[in-house]
Scaffold this active site. Structure first.
Site, PDB file in Angstrom:
ATOM      1  N   HIS A 136       0.813  -1.226   0.000  1.00 47.42           N
ATOM      2  CA  HIS A 136       0.000   0.000   0.000  1.00 47.42           C
ATOM      3  C   HIS A 136       0.838   1.264   0.000  1.00 47.42           C
ATOM      4  O   HIS A 136       0.316   2.349  -0.234  1.00 47.42           O
ATOM      5  CB  HIS A 136      -0.933  -0.005   1.214  1.00 47.42           C
ATOM      6  CG  HIS A 136      -2.028  -1.015   1.104  1.00 47.42           C
ATOM      7  ND1 HIS A 136      -3.337  -0.681   0.842  1.00 47.42           N
ATOM      8  CD2 HIS A 136      -2.004  -2.375   1.182  1.00 47.42           C
ATOM      9  CE1 HIS A 136      -4.075  -1.775   0.777  1.00 47.42           C
ATOM     10  NE2 HIS A 136      -3.292  -2.818   0.990  1.00 47.42           N
ATOM     11  N   ASP A 160       3.484   9.259  -0.649  1.00 47.06           N
ATOM     12  CA  ASP A 160       2.270   8.540  -0.272  1.00 47.06           C
ATOM     13  C   ASP A 160       2.032   7.450  -1.303  1.00 47.06           C
ATOM     14  O   ASP A 160       2.166   7.703  -2.503  1.00 47.06           O
ATOM     15  CB  ASP A 160       1.072   9.512  -0.257  1.00 47.06           C
ATOM     16  CG  ASP A 160       0.078   9.189   0.856  1.00 47.06           C
ATOM     17  OD1 ASP A 160      -0.013   8.016   1.245  1.00 47.06           O
ATOM     18  OD2 ASP A 160      -0.601  10.117   1.319  1.00 47.06           O
TER      19      ASP A 160
HETATM   20  C1  GDG Z   1      -2.268   3.826   3.404  1.00 41.78           C
HETATM   21  C2  GDG Z   1      -1.251   4.492   2.471  1.00 41.78           C
HETATM   22  C3  GDG Z   1      -2.947   4.421   0.645  1.00 41.78           C
HETATM   23  C4  GDG Z   1      -8.921  10.138   8.007  1.00 41.78           C
HETATM   24  N1  GDG Z   1      -9.372  10.908   9.028  1.00 41.78           N
HETATM   25  C5  GDG Z   1     -10.579  10.403   9.372  1.00 41.78           C
HETATM   26  C6  GDG Z   1     -10.851   9.304   8.538  1.00 41.78           C
HETATM   27  N2  GDG Z   1      -9.815   9.157   7.709  1.00 41.78           N
HETATM   28  C7  GDG Z   1      -9.737   8.147   6.641  1.00 41.78           C
HETATM   29  C8  GDG Z   1      -9.817   8.803   5.287  1.00 41.78           C
HETATM   30  C9  GDG Z   1      -9.186   7.743   4.397  1.00 41.78           C
HETATM   31  C10 GDG Z   1      -8.190   7.102   5.328  1.00 41.78           C
HETATM   32  O1  GDG Z   1      -8.517   7.481   6.659  1.00 41.78           O
HETATM   33  C11 GDG Z   1      -6.768   7.563   5.048  1.00 41.78           C
HETATM   34  O2  GDG Z   1      -6.315   6.939   3.879  1.00 41.78           O
HETATM   35  P1  GDG Z   1      -5.079   7.453   3.039  1.00 41.78           P
HETATM   36  O3  GDG Z   1      -5.043   6.677   1.778  1.00 41.78           O
HETATM   37  O4  GDG Z   1      -5.214   8.909   2.815  1.00 41.78           O
HETATM   38  O5  GDG Z   1      -3.778   7.238   3.938  1.00 41.78           O
HETATM   39  P2  GDG Z   1      -3.137   6.042   4.883  1.00 41.78           P
HETATM   40  O6  GDG Z   1      -3.919   5.817   6.098  1.00 41.78           O
HETATM   41  O7  GDG Z   1      -1.714   6.463   5.089  1.00 41.78           O
HETATM   42  O8  GDG Z   1      -3.211   4.721   3.983  1.00 41.78           O
HETATM   43  C12 GDG Z   1      -1.973   5.299   1.400  1.00 41.78           C
HETATM   44  C13 GDG Z   1      -3.817   3.617   1.587  1.00 41.78           C
HETATM   45  O9  GDG Z   1      -3.063   2.930   2.573  1.00 41.78           O
HETATM   46  C14 GDG Z   1      -4.673   2.602   0.832  1.00 41.78           C
HETATM   47  O10 GDG Z   1      -3.893   1.784   0.029  1.00 41.78           O
HETATM   48  O11 GDG Z   1      -3.781   5.234  -0.166  1.00 41.78           O
HETATM   49  O12 GDG Z   1      -1.033   5.860   0.495  1.00 41.78           O
HETATM   50  O13 GDG Z   1      -0.354   5.320   3.202  1.00 41.78           O
HETATM   51  O14 GDG Z   1     -10.122   6.788   4.007  1.00 41.78           O
HETATM   52  O15 GDG Z   1     -11.147   9.087   5.006  1.00 41.78           O
HETATM   53  N3  GDG Z   1     -11.978   8.578   8.629  1.00 41.78           N
HETATM   54  C15 GDG Z   1     -12.905   8.949   9.567  1.00 41.78           C
HETATM   55  N4  GDG Z   1     -12.688  10.005  10.415  1.00 41.78           N
HETATM   56  C16 GDG Z   1     -11.560  10.757  10.348  1.00 41.78           C
HETATM   57  O16 GDG Z   1     -11.410  11.716  11.113  1.00 41.78           O
HETATM   58  N5  GDG Z   1     -14.024   8.251   9.696  1.00 41.78           N
END
Ligand code: GDG
Length: 468
Positions: free
Chosen positions: A157, A364
């Site tokens: 990821h 990322d």
């Molecule tokens: C890893 C990789 C890759 C955030 N704040 C709240 C909340 N979130 C949710 C977002 C989103 C998720 O968390 C974050 O996903 P990201 O993709 O931006 O980042 P990582 O957690 O680092 O994920 C990344 C991912 O895996 C998938 O392959 O895209 O590059 O680092 O869904 O919405 N959700 C809620 N409240 C919050 O305050 N409910």
């Protein structure tokens, strides 16, 4: 029918009512498993005195999960240690933060072996095993040692760094060689795939032909499988009652001001400090925006047992406080910096209320927030996505305003143009972005990976090699 067995470090199927970030991986896997019969296996997040390998089966948010407890030493050496103090910084090109301790590597190998030994008896003939992320790179090799011949795929990821950086990891070759036990290895982007191919060519003496890596007598299918979101469902959530209520609260509190929004796990890879500086630059260079705009940064604390996370949190407190002290007026606070999580449906409404979605990680794997921001917009009056060129999502989302997250001037000018962008341009950019988010959604990702795993080129040869 063969089942899909998904394995990841933590197992936490999210629902709308979950408050706070469960992380992008959990969002994607829960969506993948709701459609397939199967099991999601991983760590419960709990620790016990002595590892037993006992599995607790549960149904959570419509998904069958199989959980196993680890020991406290495992948490320290494997999770906080090798995964989050060694591999996470290294794979995000932060060699300055990467810690190399022998006990971390030993703990990592031990937990991967424990996972394999616990899972192996659950695997039936024909089941597909899909292992996720940097916590579990050597797990397939452990399963093979136990005689598992099923197809096993791995999806990373997070980014794969350049060969030069990867070789700074002590025993990097031993780690990467374990990946040859997979039938299929998937990356988020072409960029990560190419970096892996370069490593395999130069360090493992491998060669790639038509998506198949041949190295050390093994053949492994490799490819880029950009992860997506449940685009239509999220677009609908953004119009549901909870989202509408959150939208109304935001609009009222905006009092006619424009909102720039950041939503991230509190992580040094997300570029939050640089983002705050860029926003300060906007206020300095474009004084007409003072009191006319604010930045809402939602940053949910994560991995707070790791020092680097405590440090970035303290730095962000300092920088946001200083900027607010310098620019705030009696009725305007330039940065609303919030260290708590929101319900997912509320988050959708907050996305929709933001005129600018600011997504500026330094590195990322993909970044799902960029895709969620787009999916949540009002088609008639959409906001503008400002996106780091170093988010994997930038490979697909070319119609965003693409920025260099290391340049505060570049980001500040991008913000100024996003805030002033005419509606016609916003709509035309958004339409193209949304078409992509819809097309490359999480179902497309899952299906592409599972199909490649079922029919991939690797396995036959792998068996032959194993039989030799
Ligand atoms: C890893 C990789 C890759 C955030 N704040 C709240 C909340 N979130 C949710 C977002 C989103 C998720 O968390 C974050 O996903 P990201 O993709 O931006 O980042 P990582 O957690 O680092 O994920 C990344 C991912 O895996 C998938 O392959 O895209 O590059 O680092 O869904 O919405 N959700 C809620 N409240 C919050 O305050 N409910």
């Amino acid at each position: 029918m063969s089942r899909l067995i998904v394995v990841s470090n933590r197992v936490n199927p999210p629902s709308d009512a979950n408050v706070g970030t469960t992380g992008g991986l959990a969002m994607a896997l829960a969506a993948a498993l709701r459609e397939y019969s199967g099991v999601w296996f991983g760590w419960s997040g709990e620790t016990v005195e002595a590892f037993t390998g006992q599995i607790s089966m549960q149904k959570v948010a419509g998904v069958t999960v199989a959980l196993v407890d680890l020991e406290e030493q495992d948490r320290q050496e494997y999770y906080n240690g090798y995964a989050n103090k060694t591999l996470w910084p290294l794979l995000h090109s932060r060699t300055d933060l990467a810690a190399y301790e022998r006990s971390f590597g030993e703990g990592y190998q031990r937990v991967n072996r424990r996972f394999a030994e616990t899972l192996a008896p659950l695997i039936g003939p024909g089941d597909l095993v899909w292992i996720h992320d940097y916590h579990l790179i050597p797990m397939a090799q452990e399963l093979r040692r136990l005689g598992v011949t099923n197809r096993i795929g791995f999806f990373l990821h997070i980014p794969w760094p350049s060969r030069q950086l990867m070789t700074t990891l002590p025993q990097h070759r031993e780690l990467v060689e374990t990946m040859l036990a997979y039938d299929l290895i998937g990356f988020q982007t072409r960029d990560a795939l190419e970096a892996f191919e370069d490593y395999a060519a130069r360090e493992l003496d491998g060669h790639v032909d038509d998506g198949v890596l041949t190295a050390q007598g093994r053949r492994v299918a490799i490819g880029a499988f950009p992860i997506g979101i449940e685009a239509d469902a999220f677009a609908q959530t953004a119009q549901g009652p909870e989202a509408q209520a959150a939208f109304a609260v935001m609009r009222a509190s905006q009092a006619g001001r424009k909102m720039i929004l950041g939503v991230d796990r509190l992580d040094y890879s997300k570029g939050l400090e640089e983002r705050f500086h860029a926003y300060e630059q906007l206020l300095a260079d474009h004084p007409q925006w003072r009191e006319q705009v604010f930045l809402l940064q939602i940053a949910t604390p994560s991995r707070d047992e790791v020092e680097a996370y405590q440090e970035i949190r303290a730095r962000l407190d300092g920088v946001s406080g200083r900027i607010n002290g310098a620019y705030a007026t009696v009725d305007w606070v330039p940065i609303r910096y919030v260290n708590r999580g929101y319900r997912r449906d509320q988050l959708a409404g907050i996305y929709r209320a933001a005129e600018v979605g600011l997504v500026t990680p330094l590195r990322d794997g993909m970044n799902l927030v960029a895709k969620e921001y787009v999916a949540a917009q009002d088609p008639e009056d959409p906001g503008v996505l400002v996106l780091s060129r170093y988010a994997g999502a930038a490979e697909q989302m070319e119609e965003a305003v693409i920025v260099n997250p290391f340049s505060r001037e570049d980001m500040s000018e991008a913000l100024a143009s996003a805030l002033a962008m005419p509606r016609a341009e916003r709509v035309s950019r958004w339409e193209r972005l949304m078409a992509g988010v819809r097309r490359d959604d999480v179902a497309a990702w899952r299906d592409a990976f599972v199909q490649a795993l079922q029919g991939g080129a690797g396995r036959g040869e792998l068996r032959e090699v194993a039989a030799n």
